[in-house]
Design a protein around this motif. Sequence first.
Motif, PDB file in Angstrom:
ATOM      1  N   TYR A  21     -11.726 -21.821   3.575  1.00  0.00           N
ATOM      2  CA  TYR A  21     -10.547 -22.186   2.771  1.00  0.00           C
ATOM      3  C   TYR A  21     -10.007 -20.971   2.025  1.00  0.00           C
ATOM      4  O   TYR A  21      -8.797 -20.704   2.039  1.00  0.00           O
ATOM      5  CB  TYR A  21     -10.919 -23.294   1.792  1.00  0.00           C
ATOM      6  N   VAL A  62     -17.200 -19.983   9.398  1.00  0.00           N
ATOM      7  CA  VAL A  62     -16.113 -19.458   8.559  1.00  0.00           C
ATOM      8  C   VAL A  62     -14.867 -19.246   9.407  1.00  0.00           C
ATOM      9  O   VAL A  62     -13.747 -19.596   9.025  1.00  0.00           O
ATOM     10  CB  VAL A  62     -16.530 -18.137   7.879  1.00  0.00           C
ATOM     11  N   ILE A  98     -13.963 -20.727  12.247  1.00  0.00           N
ATOM     12  CA  ILE A  98     -13.340 -21.996  12.648  1.00  0.00           C
ATOM     13  C   ILE A  98     -12.595 -22.615  11.462  1.00  0.00           C
ATOM     14  O   ILE A  98     -11.446 -23.038  11.582  1.00  0.00           O
ATOM     15  CB  ILE A  98     -14.416 -22.990  13.140  1.00  0.00           C
ATOM     16  N   ALA A 127      -9.411 -20.662  10.683  1.00  0.00           N
ATOM     17  CA  ALA A 127      -8.364 -20.904  11.677  1.00  0.00           C
ATOM     18  C   ALA A 127      -7.753 -22.285  11.478  1.00  0.00           C
ATOM     19  O   ALA A 127      -6.536 -22.459  11.519  1.00  0.00           O
ATOM     20  CB  ALA A 127      -8.939 -20.781  13.085  1.00  0.00           C
ATOM     21  N   PHE A 128      -8.608 -23.275  11.224  1.00  0.00           N
ATOM     22  CA  PHE A 128      -8.116 -24.641  11.102  1.00  0.00           C
ATOM     23  C   PHE A 128      -7.313 -24.823   9.820  1.00  0.00           C
ATOM     24  O   PHE A 128      -6.224 -25.389   9.822  1.00  0.00           O
ATOM     25  CB  PHE A 128      -9.301 -25.607  11.110  1.00  0.00           C
ATOM     26  N   SER A 170      -5.757 -22.737   7.982  1.00  0.00           N
ATOM     27  CA  SER A 170      -4.479 -22.049   7.842  1.00  0.00           C
ATOM     28  C   SER A 170      -3.368 -22.883   8.460  1.00  0.00           C
ATOM     29  O   SER A 170      -2.193 -22.615   8.226  1.00  0.00           O
ATOM     30  CB  SER A 170      -4.552 -20.661   8.486  1.00  0.00           C
ATOM     31  N   GLY A 171      -3.735 -23.912   9.209  1.00  0.00           N
ATOM     32  CA  GLY A 171      -2.724 -24.805   9.770  1.00  0.00           C
ATOM     33  C   GLY A 171      -2.341 -25.945   8.833  1.00  0.00           C
ATOM     34  O   GLY A 171      -1.436 -26.721   9.124  1.00  0.00           O
ATOM     35  N   ILE A 172      -3.032 -26.081   7.710  1.00  0.00           N
ATOM     36  CA  ILE A 172      -2.684 -27.133   6.751  1.00  0.00           C
ATOM     37  C   ILE A 172      -1.408 -26.720   6.017  1.00  0.00           C
ATOM     38  O   ILE A 172      -1.324 -25.597   5.518  1.00  0.00           O
ATOM     39  CB  ILE A 172      -3.831 -27.339   5.735  1.00  0.00           C
ATOM     40  N   VAL A 212      -8.646 -33.632   5.273  1.00  0.00           N
ATOM     41  CA  VAL A 212      -7.830 -33.429   6.475  1.00  0.00           C
ATOM     42  C   VAL A 212      -8.480 -32.451   7.450  1.00  0.00           C
ATOM     43  O   VAL A 212      -7.973 -32.244   8.542  1.00  0.00           O
ATOM     44  CB  VAL A 212      -6.388 -32.930   6.156  1.00  0.00           C
ATOM     45  N   ASN A 224     -11.711 -32.501  11.760  1.00  0.00           N
ATOM     46  CA  ASN A 224     -11.962 -31.945  13.092  1.00  0.00           C
ATOM     47  C   ASN A 224     -12.782 -30.665  13.033  1.00  0.00           C
ATOM     48  O   ASN A 224     -13.711 -30.457  13.825  1.00  0.00           O
ATOM     49  CB  ASN A 224     -10.637 -31.645  13.789  1.00  0.00           C
ATOM     50  N   ALA A 264     -12.759 -27.213  21.769  1.00  0.00           N
ATOM     51  CA  ALA A 264     -12.109 -26.517  20.659  1.00  0.00           C
ATOM     52  C   ALA A 264     -12.969 -25.373  20.156  1.00  0.00           C
ATOM     53  O   ALA A 264     -12.482 -24.278  19.898  1.00  0.00           O
ATOM     54  CB  ALA A 264     -11.822 -27.496  19.533  1.00  0.00           C
ATOM     55  N   ALA A 280     -11.777 -21.498  20.247  1.00  0.00           N
ATOM     56  CA  ALA A 280     -11.327 -20.936  18.974  1.00  0.00           C
ATOM     57  C   ALA A 280     -11.757 -19.491  18.866  1.00  0.00           C
ATOM     58  O   ALA A 280     -12.873 -19.139  19.195  1.00  0.00           O
ATOM     59  CB  ALA A 280     -11.902 -21.727  17.821  1.00  0.00           C
ATOM     60  N   MET A 290      -1.964 -20.315  20.036  1.00  0.00           N
ATOM     61  CA  MET A 290      -2.521 -21.210  19.012  1.00  0.00           C
ATOM     62  C   MET A 290      -3.944 -21.595  19.383  1.00  0.00           C
ATOM     63  O   MET A 290      -4.226 -21.943  20.518  1.00  0.00           O
ATOM     64  CB  MET A 290      -1.638 -22.447  18.941  1.00  0.00           C
ATOM     65  N   THR A 291      -4.835 -21.502  18.443  1.00  0.00           N
ATOM     66  CA  THR A 291      -6.193 -21.895  18.768  1.00  0.00           C
ATOM     67  C   THR A 291      -6.258 -23.402  18.878  1.00  0.00           C
ATOM     68  O   THR A 291      -5.607 -24.113  18.124  1.00  0.00           O
ATOM     69  CB  THR A 291      -7.181 -21.458  17.684  1.00  0.00           C
ATOM     70  N   THR A 292      -7.062 -23.867  19.825  1.00  0.00           N
ATOM     71  CA  THR A 292      -7.150 -25.306  19.992  1.00  0.00           C
ATOM     72  C   THR A 292      -7.785 -25.959  18.789  1.00  0.00           C
ATOM     73  O   THR A 292      -7.648 -27.135  18.581  1.00  0.00           O
ATOM     74  CB  THR A 292      -7.967 -25.667  21.253  1.00  0.00           C
ATOM     75  N   ALA A 293      -8.493 -25.171  17.970  1.00  0.00           N
ATOM     76  CA  ALA A 293      -9.134 -25.753  16.806  1.00  0.00           C
ATOM     77  C   ALA A 293      -8.114 -26.470  15.938  1.00  0.00           C
ATOM     78  O   ALA A 293      -8.381 -27.543  15.433  1.00  0.00           O
ATOM     79  CB  ALA A 293      -9.846 -24.685  15.997  1.00  0.00           C
ATOM     80  N   HIS A 294      -6.945 -25.855  15.770  1.00  0.00           N
ATOM     81  CA  HIS A 294      -5.995 -26.631  14.976  1.00  0.00           C
ATOM     82  C   HIS A 294      -4.870 -27.225  15.791  1.00  0.00           C
ATOM     83  O   HIS A 294      -4.081 -27.981  15.276  1.00  0.00           O
ATOM     84  CB  HIS A 294      -5.499 -25.870  13.744  1.00  0.00           C
ATOM     85  N   ASP A 317      -5.680 -29.235  17.718  1.00  0.00           N
ATOM     86  CA  ASP A 317      -6.409 -30.415  18.116  1.00  0.00           C
ATOM     87  C   ASP A 317      -6.082 -31.660  17.306  1.00  0.00           C
ATOM     88  O   ASP A 317      -6.921 -32.512  17.122  1.00  0.00           O
ATOM     89  CB  ASP A 317      -7.900 -30.120  18.010  1.00  0.00           C
ATOM     90  N   LEU A 366      -4.332 -32.098  14.047  1.00  0.00           N
ATOM     91  CA  LEU A 366      -4.302 -32.236  12.593  1.00  0.00           C
ATOM     92  C   LEU A 366      -2.976 -32.901  12.252  1.00  0.00           C
ATOM     93  O   LEU A 366      -1.916 -32.363  12.492  1.00  0.00           O
ATOM     94  CB  LEU A 366      -4.381 -30.864  11.925  1.00  0.00           C
ATOM     95  N   PRO A 378      -1.271 -33.990   9.062  1.00  0.00           N
ATOM     96  CA  PRO A 378      -1.281 -34.130   7.609  1.00  0.00           C
ATOM     97  C   PRO A 378      -0.406 -35.300   7.229  1.00  0.00           C
ATOM     98  O   PRO A 378       0.582 -35.586   7.909  1.00  0.00           O
ATOM     99  CB  PRO A 378      -0.683 -32.809   7.135  1.00  0.00           C
ATOM    100  N   PRO A 379      -0.744 -35.997   6.141  1.00  0.00           N
ATOM    101  CA  PRO A 379       0.098 -37.082   5.666  1.00  0.00           C
ATOM    102  C   PRO A 379       1.512 -36.548   5.486  1.00  0.00           C
ATOM    103  O   PRO A 379       1.707 -35.484   4.925  1.00  0.00           O
ATOM    104  CB  PRO A 379      -0.517 -37.449   4.317  1.00  0.00           C
ATOM    105  N   PHE A 400     -14.841 -19.009  -4.167  1.00  0.00           N
ATOM    106  CA  PHE A 400     -15.105 -19.703  -2.898  1.00  0.00           C
ATOM    107  C   PHE A 400     -15.819 -18.787  -1.907  1.00  0.00           C
ATOM    108  O   PHE A 400     -16.536 -19.243  -1.033  1.00  0.00           O
ATOM    109  CB  PHE A 400     -13.783 -20.176  -2.279  1.00  0.00           C
TER     110      PHE A 400
END
Lengths: 274, 326
Positions: free
Chosen positions: A91, A152, A154, A157-158, A160-162, A188, A191, A265, A269, B1-5, B7, B9, B11-12, B45
Amino acid sequence: MKPPVARNRRNTVVGVVLTAIMLFPVYWMVNVSLTPQSRMRKDPPDLLPLHPTFSGYRAVLDDQLPYLGTSLLIGLGTVAVTLVLSAPAGYAMAKLHPRGAGAVGLLLLIAQMIPGIVMAMGFYGVFLELGVMNTWWGLVVADSTIAVPFGVMIFAAFMSGIPDELISAAKIDGAGVWRTFRSVVLPVSRNAIVTVSLFSFLWAWSDFVFATTLDGGGTMKPITLGIYKYIGNNNQEWNAIMATAVVASVPATVLLVLAQRYVAAGVTAGAVKD
Amino acid sequence: MTTAHADGLKPPSAAPGAPHGQPRTVSGTAGRRGRRTTQLAAWGFLTPVAAYLGVFYAYPLYRNVDLSLRHYTVRSFVQGGAPFSGWGNFHQVLHDPAFGTALRNTVVFTLVSILFQYLIGLALAVFFNRGFRLAPTLRALFLIPWLLPLIVSASTWSWMLNSESGVVNYGLHLVGVGQVDWLTSPHWALTSVIIANVWIGIPFNLVILYSGLQNIPTELYEAASLDGANGWQQFRRITFPLLRPVSAITVLLGLIYTLKVFDLIWIMTKGGPGDSSSTLATWSYRLGFGSLLPQFGPGAAVGNILILIALVFGGLYVRIQRRQAI
C-alpha cells in the motif's frame, strides 16, 4: 474470420492429447502409488492400476501424518507473516509515495534473485548461533523470505489500480491512514490477498532447501523431508514413496481447482508490465 | 497491464458521502505539513518490511560473505573465532577441477532448459490462443507440473527414468531402443535432470507468453489475412516481433530461476554420478552440507559466485523492464 466447426473440434482433440502427454508423469505417480510392491518391477509395467492396493497410503497414514501437520503449520504461519508484512508495504509503495520507494523496490527485486541455497547457508549459521534449528517457526521465518518480496510486488501492483477518489473520500470522512487502509483498501484488495496467500502457502509447503539445511535432526519435520527420508531409507518401497507424493500434491491441486485465476495472475504479475 | 489488477477489481462506483471531483482547497502550510505526515505514515507502513529485509536478508547474506572469507571448521563454526583467510576460499574453489565442470553444467543446464521451455511454451501459447472448446480448462491443467512440490516431481521422474523398471525405458523398448541408464550413467545424468526441469518450466512460459499474446490486437491478424498472409507469415511478421518484450522478460526470469535450481538435481542425482550433473548450486550445497567434513567456507564462496552471476542477469532484467515502462 470464423473457424469452421471441424477445425475447432480438431483443435480440442489436439489440446486434449497434448494435455494428456504433459500430465503423464502425474498419472504415473498415481498409478505407481496404487501398484502392489510385488508387481513394481514387473516387465512390462502395469500401465493401468488394475490390481490396486492401498498399502502405500496406509504407510503414509502410519509414518507421515505428523509431517503433514508440520507442513500445514509452517504453510499457514508463512502466509500470516507474508500478509502482515507485505500488504501495508505494498500500500505504501502504491499510494503513499514514500521517499526512497525506488530503492526499496530495487532491493525487493534483488532479494528475489538470491539463490535459496545461499540464503539457507546464511540462515544455518544464524540459526545455529541462536539455537533455533529444527523449530517450525524458524522455518516459517526462512520460508517467508521467498514470499515477502513477491507479496509486496503483487500488493503494490494491485493497489495502484485502486482509484484515488476512493482513498480521498475516506480521508474526507475523517479516516486516518491506518483506518483507510484497514476499512477501505484491504476489503477491495481481496484478489491480491488470495493470490499472495496461495503462493506463499504453496512455496512454504514445497520448500526443501530450507527444510533440509535447517533440520537439526529432531522429530518436527515437514512433509518434503518425510518423502526425502523415505527415498533414502527404503529405496525399494516406491508405492509408499509415490503415495506420499500424491498426498503432498493435494494442496497444489485443490488450490488450482478452487483458485485457478489467481494462480495465473500470480505467475503473470511482474512479468508483464503495464 | 498486469493481470493481478486486470483481474476484476470493481471498486464501489461511489463511495458513501463523498461526491467525486469536489474541489478541495488546501492552504500552503497545511499542505506541507500534510505532506510530512504522509511521509511519516508511508514509512510507518514500510518500516516492518525494511526491518525484515535488514534482519532476514541482509544479515544472512552478510554471514554468507563472512563465511566465504574465513577458514571455518565445524568447531569454529559453533564456537566462533575462525581465522580470516581473505580470498583463500575463492582461490581454492576457482582452482578446483570440480569448478569447471560445475560451471559448464550450470551453463548447459540453464541454456538448454530455457531454450526448450521457451520454444514449447511459445508453441503451446500460440496453439491455445486459437481459442477452442475446453481451451481454458486444458490451459489450467497445464499449470499442475509447475505447482507440484519439486520433491514430488523429482521423485516421480526418478522412478520413471529408472534403468530397469522405469516407464520411459519401457516406452523406448517398444520403439526398439535399448536400455538407457538415465540417472546412473555420467553421459545421461545431466540430460535427465534437464528433461525434468523443462517439464516443470513449460507452464510458466506458457502462461506468460499466452498473456502476452492476448495483448496483440486481433485487427492486425485480420488485416494480414486480408493481405493474404498465411499462418507462418503471420507468426513471423506479427506475433513474434510484437511478443519480443514479453519474450525477453520470460527468458530472463527463466534464467534467474533456472540458475537457482537445486532441489530437482539434488533429489534426482545428487549431482552425480561423479560430478557429471553437478551445478554451482548443488556443488555449493555438497561442499557445505553434503559430507561429514563440511567445508562451509568454500561452499559459501561458490554460493557468492552464484549470486554474482544471478545479479548480472538481474541487472539486465531491471534494465529491460525500465525501458519497457517508459
